[in-house]
Structures are given as C-alpha cells and as structure tokens.
Write a protein that holds these residues in place. Structure first.
Motif, PDB file in Angstrom:
ATOM      1  N   VAL A  24      -4.940   6.590  -0.519  1.00  0.00           N
ATOM      2  CA  VAL A  24      -4.321   5.305  -0.214  1.00  0.00           C
ATOM      3  C   VAL A  24      -4.468   4.420  -1.442  1.00  0.00           C
ATOM      4  CG1 VAL A  24      -4.385   3.230   1.211  1.00  0.00           C
ATOM      5  CG2 VAL A  24      -4.793   5.464   2.252  1.00  0.00           C
ATOM      6  N   LEU A  52       3.410  -0.200   8.356  1.00  0.00           N
ATOM      7  CA  LEU A  52       3.648   1.082   7.685  1.00  0.00           C
ATOM      8  C   LEU A  52       4.986   1.672   8.101  1.00  0.00           C
ATOM      9  CD1 LEU A  52       0.149   2.829   7.883  1.00  0.00           C
ATOM     10  CD2 LEU A  52       1.424   2.341   5.791  1.00  0.00           C
ATOM     11  N   ARG A  82       3.358   0.551   3.106  1.00  0.00           N
ATOM     12  CA  ARG A  82       3.131  -0.593   3.981  1.00  0.00           C
ATOM     13  C   ARG A  82       3.912  -1.775   3.416  1.00  0.00           C
ATOM     14  NH1 ARG A  82      -0.371  -1.676   7.939  1.00  0.00           N
ATOM     15  NH2 ARG A  82      -1.750   0.069   7.423  1.00  0.00           N
ATOM     16  N   ARG A 137       3.980   7.250   3.071  1.00  0.00           N
ATOM     17  CA  ARG A 137       4.318   6.017   3.780  1.00  0.00           C
ATOM     18  C   ARG A 137       4.018   4.820   2.888  1.00  0.00           C
ATOM     19  NH1 ARG A 137       1.813   5.747   9.705  1.00  0.00           N
ATOM     20  NH2 ARG A 137      -0.120   6.392   8.669  1.00  0.00           N
ATOM     21  N   ASP A 197       0.837  -1.194   0.000  1.00  0.00           N
ATOM     22  CA  ASP A 197       0.000   0.000   0.000  1.00  0.00           C
ATOM     23  C   ASP A 197       0.874   1.248   0.000  1.00  0.00           C
ATOM     24  OD1 ASP A 197      -2.969  -1.062   0.863  1.00  0.00           O
ATOM     25  OD2 ASP A 197      -1.389  -2.204   1.858  1.00  0.00           O
ATOM     26  N   HIS A 199       0.516   5.373   1.053  1.00  0.00           N
ATOM     27  CA  HIS A 199      -0.303   6.356   1.768  1.00  0.00           C
ATOM     28  C   HIS A 199       0.253   7.756   1.523  1.00  0.00           C
ATOM     29  CE1 HIS A 199      -2.530   3.614   4.713  1.00  0.00           C
ATOM     30  NE2 HIS A 199      -1.801   2.805   3.955  1.00  0.00           N
ATOM     31  N   GLU A 251      -0.530  11.394   2.975  1.00  0.00           N
ATOM     32  CA  GLU A 251      -1.302  11.948   4.076  1.00  0.00           C
ATOM     33  C   GLU A 251      -0.942  13.408   4.321  1.00  0.00           C
ATOM     34  OE1 GLU A 251      -1.256   7.744   6.548  1.00  0.00           O
ATOM     35  OE2 GLU A 251       0.451   9.104   6.637  1.00  0.00           O
ATOM     36  N   LYS A 259      -6.667  12.779   1.305  1.00  0.00           N
ATOM     37  CA  LYS A 259      -5.713  11.707   1.573  1.00  0.00           C
ATOM     38  C   LYS A 259      -5.960  10.587   0.568  1.00  0.00           C
ATOM     39  CE  LYS A 259      -4.529   8.067   4.883  1.00  0.00           C
ATOM     40  NZ  LYS A 259      -4.699   7.514   6.242  1.00  0.00           N
TER      41      LYS A 259
END
Length: 579
Positions: A293, A231, A226, A224, A211, A213, A215, A291
C-alpha cells in the motif's frame, strides 16, 4: 456506405448548415479525389468541425463529446493496450464497472470496437469526438511527456504507457520469481515491469488518488486506488506479474527484496508533471504474497490555507483565537485519513513568522515547511517523540508540534511544555472532541493537568463534495434529514438539496474532491472543573454543546443544507456505533 454519405450530407442540409448546392459540389469532388466528405467541406470552409461531428452523431445515434474538456479516467487508459488505441485512433475515456467508454471519430468502425472488446474483456460503448482531439489525447496519455517521471528521487524520462500493453510485453522468464536473490538481481528486472510500476503511480496521481493498493490473490493481483476516501478497483493483473512488480516497488522504496516474511516500510520520492510527491510504502506478507500500500503525499497540498479546508466562519474564528494563544495544548482528533495532518500543517503555515521559533517532531516528516525546524523520529537511533521533546526545551521554541500523542511519556512532556509557556499542537485518536479528555486520562495523564493545559480539541472527518460539473438541485421531504438532527417546524416541509448525477469528471460517482467536517470544543471554567471531577463523557459533551460547540453531526448537516455534500455522505463518515 454511399447511402450513409448521402444521409450525412442531407443532415447538414436539413440543418441549414450547408446548402444543397454545396453538398453536390462536395460530392463531385469526392467522386473525383476519393477524399473524405467531411474533410472536403472543412477545406472549403463550408462548415465547422463541430457541425460535422453533430451530424455524424445524429447519423450513427451516438453521443457527441468535447474531448478537450473531458477528464480522462486512468483506469480506462490502463485496460486498452496502446497499439490497439493507436491503430484504430480511439481514446478510452471512462470505465464504469464492466462498461468502457471509448471516443472514436468513426462510428461505423465495428472492427475497432471488436478489437477493444477482445483486448480488455469489457463491454464497449463508443462516443463521438473529432479525430484531432483523439490524436491529441492519444499523444498525451499513451506517448507520455519527456518531463514526467516516477522514479526514486529523480525525474524519469521514460514514456507513460498502458498497463495492459506492458503485461502483454512482459515475459515471466525475465522477471524476478526466485525464492532468494539480492539487490543486484533486482536491478535486472525487465523493462516492462519498471515501466509498469511507473505507470501505476502516474495514473494514480492523474486520478487524484491518495493511496495505491496492490493486493495478491490465488489467481491474480488486484490494483485499487483510493479516491476521495473510497477505494475503487482499476484493474487486475495476472499472477506471474506480482513478484517482479512487488520487487520493483521494494527497490524504489529501498526495502530488502530478499526478505518476504516480515512487514517493511519505506518511501519513494518522485517528480511528476513538475511537482514533487512522496510515496509512503508499506509492504505486508499475506497468504498469497506480499501486499503493498502506497500513500501519495502531494507536498503542495498543505499550503491551501485554513480558509480553504471547509471551516464555517464561526468555527474558523474559534480556531484562529486558539492558535494565537501564547501557551496551551491544542489537539486534532479523528481516525486515520481524516485530514488531521493537513489541518495541523495549515495551522503552522498560518502562524509561521520570523518572530516565532516553531519546531516539530514527526513520524515521519510528511511535508516540509519553510522556516520551521522539523525533526523526524528515528527509534532505532534512540530518537523518539519523548527524547526530541526533551531536547526542544533547550532550543527556545515558541510553538511545538508533536506528530501524535501515543503514550503517557509523550503526553506528559507535551503538557509540561504547554505549562512552561509554549503553544503545543498535536493529534490523538478519538471519535469526537469531548472524548479527547477521557483518552488523555486513560493513558495516565492526571485530570488536573488536562484541565490546566488543554485549550481546545478539534475533531474532524473528510466527506466527499458533490461534483460541481454534474450537480443538480432536487426537492425532498425534510424528514430525510431527521437522522442528522434536522427538526423542521412543519413535518411536511419540502427542502432543496443537491446531488451529483455522475459524469466523466467524477467517474460517475457524483462526487469530486473532499471537504472537512469539524467539531471544535473550547475549554471554559465549567468544562475545566468537570475534567478535574472526572465527569462522565455524556455530561462533558452536553456542557460543551451548551458552551456553543457544533457537533460533527451539526457541521455535516450545515454542509448538506449549504449544497456542499449529501446526507448519505455525512452518514457514512460521521456516524459510528453508539453515537
């Protein structure tokens, strides 16, 4: 500097790599030509490159690495601008918190280290590598490859670059920082933002991330990845980068870039290093901006085979028996991200044959399986799990997979399909296998129907594997495994376990890759009768254990004792409050 050259040569002589005569000859040539002493020795076959590297490491008191065998951390590459790396012929290899490890061929080049510190605002620790290896890595990670891409549905031939250099190149005046706008305006986003979005995706894939991210906060945007279920921050980008970067990803995912007040979902199809990936994109408005993802789906990851998912032979044997039943309901259960979909696809891949008509209804279709008829839910068009299942009954299926049982209608249709002679596979969200029964009853399914159709429930989690490269064995008291149910005969028994010490391959975490932890509950007459009587969950669990069920805790303990994972990791993924 002259003294260092003599020390460097003396080290080779003391190590009996070259003779004193050879050193003297090399220095004479150096005085005449001004060439590098090491290059002179190599040209005249006095020694090998690794001899020179080790001598320099001894001279400068630096760690020597084989860069060709070193895994590069994408987060390290991201923070060093390409012009800095190329100018000084240095290669960032690993980032651990505020420490950056950089490969260099010249341990005396203090200017290079100062430039890197200024560029990335991190502590810099140099390590020594050959200049040829550094140049090769620079070409690979900063120049990119012509056949690699990260675009919407096609190969992108633009070069892979560091995010830091693209931030320096981008100017806000050319970006998308408007309150309104439309798709035409979005297409005008500057080149650095387009390349930055591509690089973020590429580096995530290279780092084995599942994943991505993005943010936003008041002052910057945190990126970030994962990796192996955990994470980790790779970098932060300035606040003015956020709006155009989010707009770029929304364009790629075919979202409405003018709409910033409601959540949106989309997907991005990319080709990278000759492999197909799907990115499932979720955009959510927050206090400081949208945000995003992105879930990275590798279309080849479900072809691993059941025998590679981490099943012990006894559990795999039970599963094999169940998936070859002519009818019944087999459920996979666990939280989001526990590998249920991969297990379901691996089962389908195992039982897929020309003699069977296999149909699936999913939201969305995550992977494409040859020979399987797959239907994607489209609620706006009126195609739901339930409407698809009704249609399936007229398609003469042998095996049906329902992506998820979410409500009573879907559950009843899945049960009806299993009662009429079909093997039905699906997923449901519960903490363990026995809770599957109570969950079905809670959503309204009659207990006698659950009893008549459910043939098995497979609960699972994903635990990180101990890194094979830095794995070490250690001795400890058996009592450390008491929380996992280990009961030694001798309270003072000493056992051997493994752990990872941390290395470049695992980004100093001690873990690399993941393995499944499983709990397989099969249904016998006793358990079926208990379902009809609405027996308590505790009694049902005890009966399943008496019937041979290995709990998640049991399976985790076995994997700890087998040297696959650690007690802390099993504790992290298996245990929940009240269990």
């Amino acid at each position: 500097m002259a003294m260092q050259r003599r020390d460097f040569g003396d080290i080779l002589v003391r190590g009996k790599v070259i003779s004193a005569v050879q050193l003297a000859d090399a220095r004479k040539i150096q005085e005449t030509t001004g060439a590098d002493l090491g290059e002179i020795m190599l040209e005249r076959s006095m020694c090998k490159p690794e001899h020179i590297l080790k001598a320099k490491g001894h001279l400068w008191k630096m760690k020597v690495i084989d860069l060709e065998k070193t895994d590069i951390d994408p987060s390290a590459v991201n923070v060093v601008p390409d012009h800095v790396a190329q100018r000084h012929n240095v290669m960032p290899i690993r980032r651990v918190n505020d420490q950056l490890y950089v490969a260099t061929a010249d341990g005396d080049n203090l200017l290079a280290m100062d430039d890197i510190k200024m560029a990335c605002q991190l502590k810099v620790e140099p390590v020594l590598a050959t200049p040829e290896a550094i140049e090769a890595k620079l070409s690979e990670f900063y120049a990119g490859a012509a056949d690699n891409g990260a675009s919407n549905g096609a190969n992108d031939d633009t070069e892979s670059e560091s995010i830091a250099s693209l931030i320096n190149e981008y100017t806000p005046e050319g970006g998308l920082e408007t309150d309104g706008g439309d798709a035409d305006m979005a297409e005008e986003v500057q080149g650095p933002i387009i390349r930055m979005a591509k690089t973020i995706v590429q580096q995530a894939i290279l780092g084995d991330a599942s994943d991505i991210h993005l943010e936003p906060s008041a002052g910057n945007t945190r990126i970030r990845y994962r990796v192996d279920g955990v994470l980790r921050e790779v970098m932060q980008v300035p606040r003015h980068i956020h709006p155009p970067l989010i707009s770029r990803f929304k364009i790629m995912a075919e979202m409405n870039i003018a709409e910033r007040r409601v959540p949106q979902d989309g997907r991005i199809g990319i080709v990278f290093q000759e492999k197909d990936y799907d990115l499932r994109v979720s955009c959510l408005p927050t206090l400081f901006g949208e945000k995003i993802v992105m879930r990275i789906l590798d279309k080849t990851s479900v072809m691993l085979g059941l025998n590679k998912l981490g099943f012990f032979p006894d559990t795999l044997s039970l599963l094999e028996e169940l998936i070859h039943q002519p009818n019944g309901l087999l459920l996979s259960t666990g939280p989001t991200g526990s590998g249920k979909t991969t297990t379901q696809y691996s089962v389908l891949n195992r039982i897929n044959s020309v003699e069977k008509n296999i149909m699936t209804v999913e939201d969305p279709v995550e992977y494409q399986l040859p020979g399987v008829s797959q239907v994607a839910v489209h609620n706006k068009a009126g195609l739901s799990f339930s409407t698809a299942l009704r249609s399936f009954m007229r398609q003469d299926p042998d095996i049906i997979m329902v992506g998820e049982i979410r409500d009573l209608e879907t559950a009843e249709l899945a049960i009806q399909a299993s009662l009429t002679g079909h093997l039905v596979l699906s997923t449901i969200h519960t903490n363990d296998a026995p809770s599957t029964v109570s969950r079905l009853v809670d959503i309204g399914v009659e207990p006698f129907l659950v009893s008549a159709t459910l043939i098995g429930a497979l609960a699972q989690r994903l635990a990180r594997r101990v890194c094979e490269k830095c794995k070490v064995e250690y001795e400890t008291e058996a009592g450390v495994l008491a929380s996992l149910g280990y009961r030694p005969e001798d309270p003072e028994e000493i056992i051997k376990l493994v752990k990872g010490t941390g290395c470049e391959r695992c980004n100093d975490t001690g873990y690399k890759g993941r393995i499944g932890i499983y709990e397989m509950m099969t249904i016998n007459e006793e358990i079926a009768e208990m379902m009809v009587r609405r027996t308590s969950l505790t009694e049902l669990r005890n009966a399943a254990i008496a019937n041979g069920m290995k709990t998640l805790q049991d399976d985790g303990l076995r994997k700890v004792l087998a040297g696959i994972t650690t007690p802390d990791e099993v504790q992290r993924v298996v245990f929940t409050a009240g269990h």
